[in-house]
Design an enzyme around this catalytic site. Structure first.
Site, mmCIF file in Angstrom:
data_model
loop_
_atom_site.group_PDB
_atom_site.id
_atom_site.type_symbol
_atom_site.label_atom_id
_atom_site.label_comp_id
_atom_site.label_asym_id
_atom_site.label_seq_id
_atom_site.Cartn_x
_atom_site.Cartn_y
_atom_site.Cartn_z
ATOM 1 N N LYS A 56 0.761 -38.168 -7.421
ATOM 2 C CA LYS A 56 0.742 -38.848 -6.046
ATOM 3 C C LYS A 56 -0.482 -38.041 -5.352
ATOM 4 O O LYS A 56 -1.635 -38.563 -5.107
ATOM 5 C CB LYS A 56 1.857 -38.916 -5.267
ATOM 6 C CG LYS A 56 1.389 -39.383 -3.837
ATOM 7 C CD LYS A 56 2.511 -39.591 -2.702
ATOM 8 C CE LYS A 56 3.060 -38.193 -2.124
ATOM 9 N NZ LYS A 56 2.305 -37.968 -0.975
ATOM 10 N N ASN A 57 -0.213 -36.777 -5.254
ATOM 11 C CA ASN A 57 -1.131 -35.868 -4.564
ATOM 12 C C ASN A 57 -2.229 -35.474 -5.467
ATOM 13 O O ASN A 57 -3.270 -34.780 -4.816
ATOM 14 C CB ASN A 57 -0.405 -34.612 -4.005
ATOM 15 C CG ASN A 57 0.680 -34.845 -2.932
ATOM 16 O OD1 ASN A 57 0.736 -36.011 -2.562
ATOM 17 N ND2 ASN A 57 1.763 -33.967 -2.758
ATOM 18 N N CYS B 293 3.529 -36.591 11.698
ATOM 19 C CA CYS B 293 4.444 -37.452 11.077
ATOM 20 C C CYS B 293 5.889 -36.633 11.277
ATOM 21 O O CYS B 293 6.036 -35.386 11.955
ATOM 22 C CB CYS B 293 4.205 -37.794 9.653
ATOM 23 S SG CYS B 293 4.382 -36.332 8.651
ATOM 24 N N ARG C 295 0.737 -31.696 11.978
ATOM 25 C CA ARG C 295 -0.203 -31.792 10.862
ATOM 26 C C ARG C 295 -1.566 -31.990 11.740
ATOM 27 O O ARG C 295 -2.081 -33.089 11.464
ATOM 28 C CB ARG C 295 0.180 -33.040 9.990
ATOM 29 C CG ARG C 295 1.662 -32.590 9.486
ATOM 30 C CD ARG C 295 2.138 -33.582 8.506
ATOM 31 N NE ARG C 295 1.374 -33.525 7.179
ATOM 32 C CZ ARG C 295 1.566 -34.416 6.067
ATOM 33 N NH1 ARG C 295 2.476 -35.076 6.139
ATOM 34 N NH2 ARG C 295 1.015 -33.808 5.019
ATOM 35 N N ASP D 236 7.326 -28.996 -0.677
ATOM 36 C CA ASP D 236 7.697 -30.575 -1.022
ATOM 37 C C ASP D 236 8.980 -30.436 -1.916
ATOM 38 O O ASP D 236 9.611 -31.411 -2.149
ATOM 39 C CB ASP D 236 6.638 -31.001 -1.758
ATOM 40 C CG ASP D 236 5.574 -31.486 -0.966
ATOM 41 O OD1 ASP D 236 4.367 -32.045 -1.233
ATOM 42 O OD2 ASP D 236 5.577 -31.311 0.484
ATOM 43 N N ARG E 185 7.310 -44.362 -1.256
ATOM 44 C CA ARG E 185 5.927 -44.019 -0.880
ATOM 45 C C ARG E 185 5.315 -42.964 -2.251
ATOM 46 O O ARG E 185 3.909 -42.971 -2.612
ATOM 47 C CB ARG E 185 5.808 -43.044 0.458
ATOM 48 C CG ARG E 185 5.930 -44.215 1.755
ATOM 49 C CD ARG E 185 5.544 -43.486 2.964
ATOM 50 N NE ARG E 185 4.211 -43.141 2.848
ATOM 51 C CZ ARG E 185 3.680 -42.166 3.887
ATOM 52 N NH1 ARG E 185 4.191 -42.415 5.016
ATOM 53 N NH2 ARG E 185 2.345 -41.966 3.908
HETATM 54 C C1 EPZ Z 1 -0.807 -31.814 1.281
HETATM 55 O O1 EPZ Z 1 -0.483 -31.974 2.737
HETATM 56 C C2 EPZ Z 1 0.129 -32.623 0.696
HETATM 57 N N1 EPZ Z 1 0.001 -33.918 0.809
HETATM 58 C C3 EPZ Z 1 1.775 -32.551 1.336
HETATM 59 O O2 EPZ Z 1 2.534 -33.383 0.352
HETATM 60 C C4 EPZ Z 1 2.088 -30.909 0.867
HETATM 61 O O3 EPZ Z 1 3.589 -30.740 1.475
HETATM 62 C C5 EPZ Z 1 1.155 -30.087 1.678
HETATM 63 O O4 EPZ Z 1 -0.164 -30.458 0.915
HETATM 64 C C6 EPZ Z 1 1.353 -28.713 1.320
HETATM 65 O O5 EPZ Z 1 1.500 -28.329 -0.114
HETATM 66 C C7 EPZ Z 1 -1.102 -34.729 0.014
HETATM 67 O O6 EPZ Z 1 -1.705 -34.084 -0.958
HETATM 68 C C8 EPZ Z 1 -1.401 -36.067 0.245
HETATM 69 P P1 EPZ Z 1 -1.752 -28.629 4.306
HETATM 70 P P2 EPZ Z 1 -1.737 -31.560 3.754
HETATM 71 O O7 EPZ Z 1 -3.124 -29.230 4.894
HETATM 72 O O8 EPZ Z 1 -3.038 -31.405 3.183
HETATM 73 C C9 EPZ Z 1 -1.605 -26.668 8.830
HETATM 74 C C10 EPZ Z 1 4.308 -35.047 0.181
HETATM 75 O O9 EPZ Z 1 5.463 -35.015 0.403
HETATM 76 N N2 EPZ Z 1 -2.791 -27.265 8.948
HETATM 77 O O10 EPZ Z 1 -1.833 -27.590 3.124
HETATM 78 O O11 EPZ Z 1 -1.550 -32.096 4.943
HETATM 79 C C11 EPZ Z 1 -0.501 -27.718 8.546
HETATM 80 O O12 EPZ Z 1 -0.007 -28.026 10.116
HETATM 81 C C12 EPZ Z 1 3.306 -34.225 1.156
HETATM 82 O O13 EPZ Z 1 3.802 -35.233 -0.898
HETATM 83 C C13 EPZ Z 1 -3.519 -26.891 10.070
HETATM 84 O O14 EPZ Z 1 -2.832 -26.252 11.012
HETATM 85 O O15 EPZ Z 1 -1.047 -30.084 4.082
HETATM 86 C C14 EPZ Z 1 0.572 -27.256 7.817
HETATM 87 O O16 EPZ Z 1 1.636 -26.434 8.626
HETATM 88 C C15 EPZ Z 1 3.937 -33.875 2.330
HETATM 89 N N3 EPZ Z 1 -4.942 -27.507 10.440
HETATM 90 C C16 EPZ Z 1 -0.084 -26.222 6.618
HETATM 91 O O17 EPZ Z 1 -1.576 -25.993 7.572
HETATM 92 C C17 EPZ Z 1 -5.273 -28.241 9.390
HETATM 93 O O18 EPZ Z 1 -6.566 -28.494 9.649
HETATM 94 C C18 EPZ Z 1 -0.436 -27.072 5.562
HETATM 95 O O19 EPZ Z 1 -1.015 -28.194 5.601
HETATM 96 C C19 EPZ Z 1 -4.628 -28.363 8.152
HETATM 97 C C20 EPZ Z 1 -3.401 -28.161 8.103
#
Ligand code: EPZ
Length: 417
Positions: free
Chosen positions: A22-23, A116, A121, A305, A397
């Site tokens: 998915k990711n 969410c 996020r 995850d 999903r």
């Molecule tokens: C991706 O989400 C994945 N989703 C998530 O999988 C996964 O848990 C996550 O990466 C971490 O590995 C997809 O790939 C579609 P991040 P993403 O930006 O990109 C903070 C699943 O279950 N942050 O690495 O949203 C954020 O709040 C999903 O498949 C900021 O502060 O994750 C979090 O604490 C859930 N500002 C941390 O970074 C930003 O601009 C990690 O978020 C962006 C992120």
């Protein structure tokens, strides 16, 4: 309303083929917008988030068809740079469309994707990087208006190796003017897959798989046929299920390389893991040892995850384990459902103390997000008696058919619509 019914207490044995990731496929679908032509993606998972991303591509003018598990995208004619609000609200990861739309069209209008269940996020890292790339950003009435006459390559230092921010910067940089370096880039295997897909379509990305990416802008991308790798989190989920119930099973299509941190924890619990060329076999007695601490971290650390799923497994271990969720502040919402199985879990801020119990009993539980829902399935498989899981739509999903896959391993699990 649909439910998943599970009769637990049975060992899991056999083998299952793991769906496409998915990711990985979501950012690659966004990247097809940068290819002014036809893209063929093989081994795509038939999951709600993919169906949703296809709706987004069609809403901006792409033509998209399925052929088996292959998705064919024709992005020759794009009609608008505004992504419908309702589609963004339903799937926040549509935010990765921004970089691709800006790279192809020089503009994008998208609604703030909101948080969410698992966390707020924010997208500040994404927006501050775009500003550095000569993209003007205006926020008005909950919409984000981005535009540029020309994206300029530049050096971007990420405060945190954000997966989505890394993906968006790569997508914006591929057709940009000049070189973009990303320092402290995310190193998740899905980033590597996005880079491999883009390089196969004519992009020029160096440092793939490292936390220092260098993207030299090119003038255009050509059509490409690409096969998506299997989903490491789906495979990890099923490995955890077998660990918790006991049994011996093989996950086909994945290799141990992208699962090292998960495999380490499973071995610490007393499971036996065998790595094949393109498969992972797990053997578990079902009587598991506790783990001193699991801390979720960016790759290659333990993946957030997989946190909820591992918590379910530890609920029946022979001692006390500590989990520290350092990525998403809302991930412990699911614990209140896990407690219904008779588990003993205490939450102290980012820490969870799990004291294993000898028996879990089936219960009526409610999924409220993707991986938490999968964790409740694992708990149901480990529990004695019947479990009824509501809101399986959250699981759909990201899991093509969790009942089909786990039934392959002998689970008594059925989807009741
Ligand atoms: C991706 O989400 C994945 N989703 C998530 O999988 C996964 O848990 C996550 O990466 C971490 O590995 C997809 O790939 C579609 P991040 P993403 O930006 O990109 C903070 C699943 O279950 N942050 O690495 O949203 C954020 O709040 C999903 O498949 C900021 O502060 O994750 C979090 O604490 C859930 N500002 C941390 O970074 C930003 O601009 C990690 O978020 C962006 C992120």
């Amino acid at each position: 309303m649909s439910v998943i019914e599970i009769v637990g207490g049975k060992q899991l044995n056999g083998e299952v083929n793991i769906q496409g990731s998915k990711n990985a496929v979501l950012p690659i679908l966004a990247a097809t917008v940068l290819v002014n032509g036809i893209t063929k993606l093989n081994h795509c998972p038939k999951i709600l988030d993919v169906f949703h991303m296809i709706k987004i591509l069609e809403s901006i003018g792409c033509a998209v068809v399925w052929e088996g598990s292959t998705i064919i995208v024709d992005s020759t004619k794009l009609s608008t740079s505004t992504i419908p609000e309702d589609l963004v609200k339903k799937m926040r990861s549509s935010i990765i469309m921004m970089g691709a739309m800006l790279g192809r069209m020089g503009s994008v209008v998208i609604t703030f994707p909101g948080g969410c269940t698992i966390g707020a996020r924010p997208i500040d890292y994404h927006l501050s990087a775009f500003k550095k790339m000569n993209i003007s950003i205006e926020e008005k009435d909950g919409l984000i208006y981005c535009s540029t006459t020309c994206i300029n390559g530049t050096d971007i230092y990420l405060k945190f190796p954000s997966v989505g921010a890394t993906e968006n910067i790569i997508l914006a940089a591929v057709l940009a003017n000049g070189k973009t370096r990303i320092y402290n880039a995310a190193r998740e295997p899905e980033i590597k897959e996005l880079c491999n897909f883009l390089n196969a379509s004519g992009a020029d990305i160096a440092g793939v798989g490292t936390d220092n990416l260098e993207i030299n802008g090119v003038s255009s991308l050509h059509h490409v046929i690409y096969t998506v790798e299997s989903d490491r989190i789906v495979a990890g989920t099923y490995l955890a299920a077998v660990a918790g119930t006991g049994g011996k099973a093989t996950m086909n299509g994945v290799d141990c390389n992208s699962q090292q941190s998960v495999i380490q924890v499973l071995e610490d619990m007393g499971c036996n893991i065998k790595c094949g060329m393109n498969s992972i076999t797990i053997e578990s007695s079902g009587k598991l040892k506790p783990v001193s601490v699991i801390r979720t971290m960016p790759y290659p650390g333990f993946p957030t995850d997989m946190q909820s799923q591992m918590m379910s497994v530890l609920m029946k271990s022979s001692g006390v384990s500590r989990i520290i969720e350092d990525i998403f502040e809302g991930r412990y919402q699911n614990v209140r459902e896990q407690l219904k199985f008779g588990a003993n879990i205490e939450i102290l801020g980012r820490e969870a103390i799990v004291e294993g119990v000898s028996r879990l009993h089936g219960s009526e539980v409610y999924a409220s997000e993707l991986r938490g829902g999968a964790a409740l399935v694992i708990a149901g498989l480990m529990a004695e008696g019947k479990t009824v899981l509501h809101n399986p739509v959250y699981i759909e999903r990201g899991y093509e058919d969790i009942c089909r896959d786990l039934s392959c391993l002998g689970a008594d699990i059925n989807y009741i619509s």
